[in-house]
Scaffold this active site. Sequence first.
Site: not given
Ligand code: GLV
Ligand code: GLV
Length: 338
Positions: A79, A184, A303, A305-306
């Site tokens: 991501v 955002r 790392h 997380g996913s």
């Molecule tokens: C994890 O850190 C990602 O960017 O997918």
């Molecule tokens: C960025 O990912 C935001 O939501 O500020």
Amino acid sequence: QKTKVVVTRQLNGAAQTLLESHHELEIVQWNSEKPAPRPWLLQNAPGASGLLVMLSDTIDAALLETCTPTLKTIASFSVGTDHITLPLLKTHNIRLGYTPTALTSAVADTAIMLTLMAQRRAGEAVASVKAGEWPAMPWAPQLLTGPQIAGCTVGFVGFGRIGQAVLKRFVGFGVRRAVYLTSRPGEVAKVDYFDVLGGKAGIEAVPARGWEDLGRESDVVVLGCALTESTRHFVGREFLALMKRTAVLVNVARGPVVDTEALVEALREGRIFGAGLDVVEGEPNVPADHPLLKEPRCVLLPHIGSATIETREQMAEESVRNLLAGLSGEAMVNEVEL
Ligand code: GLV
Ligand code: GLV
């Protein structure tokens, strides 16, 4: 002539099969679970129309120089896009796919895990049992106590897909209030009220008046923002000085959002309660004598997380789909607006 694509990692079965079913492609692939060395990528990128890369691959000017003008598309198995020099993609008309939706649940779960581990001192507790210390520290009213999640105010730095998914989970834990900072704001207006558990336990998420207020008010600070020049070292001495002594910091974003030295200092001096980190500056170069590892109130994960089986399969498949769509000029599953 076949269209050359460079793929910097071994992919799981379904994604690999999909890729290989495209006989029009010449697939140059680093066939290992370990990162492709930079020289391998530099050597193989020339002539490529597509790259399928990981967050451990740096896609910068030097790399792009080797493969423009053939390069049409990049698919990142992530991501985050901070490993890619985005303005150059726009300059060279290169499309970029990524996998944000696939990993939202897994990363949100990790944030919950880290919050609870940091608050309830799970790292310290596990280490002491493993070290054979339990006989010397029998149950006691004050043994390994920490703050409780119910009733907390949670501050979100970055309140996109992941932050919002974390809050949905937190509602079930009895969190009282949520404040957020986001680049955002337009994207969150529609989810200001979380209708979960039959609507009885919804809580309001409100924009923080500023970063100072978020720091002062939060019992849990969750970092779920993109790494940009404005979020680099967002959590530094100034921010940590505002945080409550009972507060925990959770980072599921990118290591450099936190100034490591400042965090070590704050933990050492007991100025915050603890930290739960999935990422850290300079990763994966974290030797056993890293200063954060000396802090018992810091939980550091490598790392992951996913890292659910389901999510990683979906990320692989979506990355291949994005690559193929980028080559054929079709719509990607998720494309970065450059
Ligand atoms: C994890 O850190 C990602 O960017 O997918
Ligand atoms: C960025 O990912 C935001 O939501 O500020």
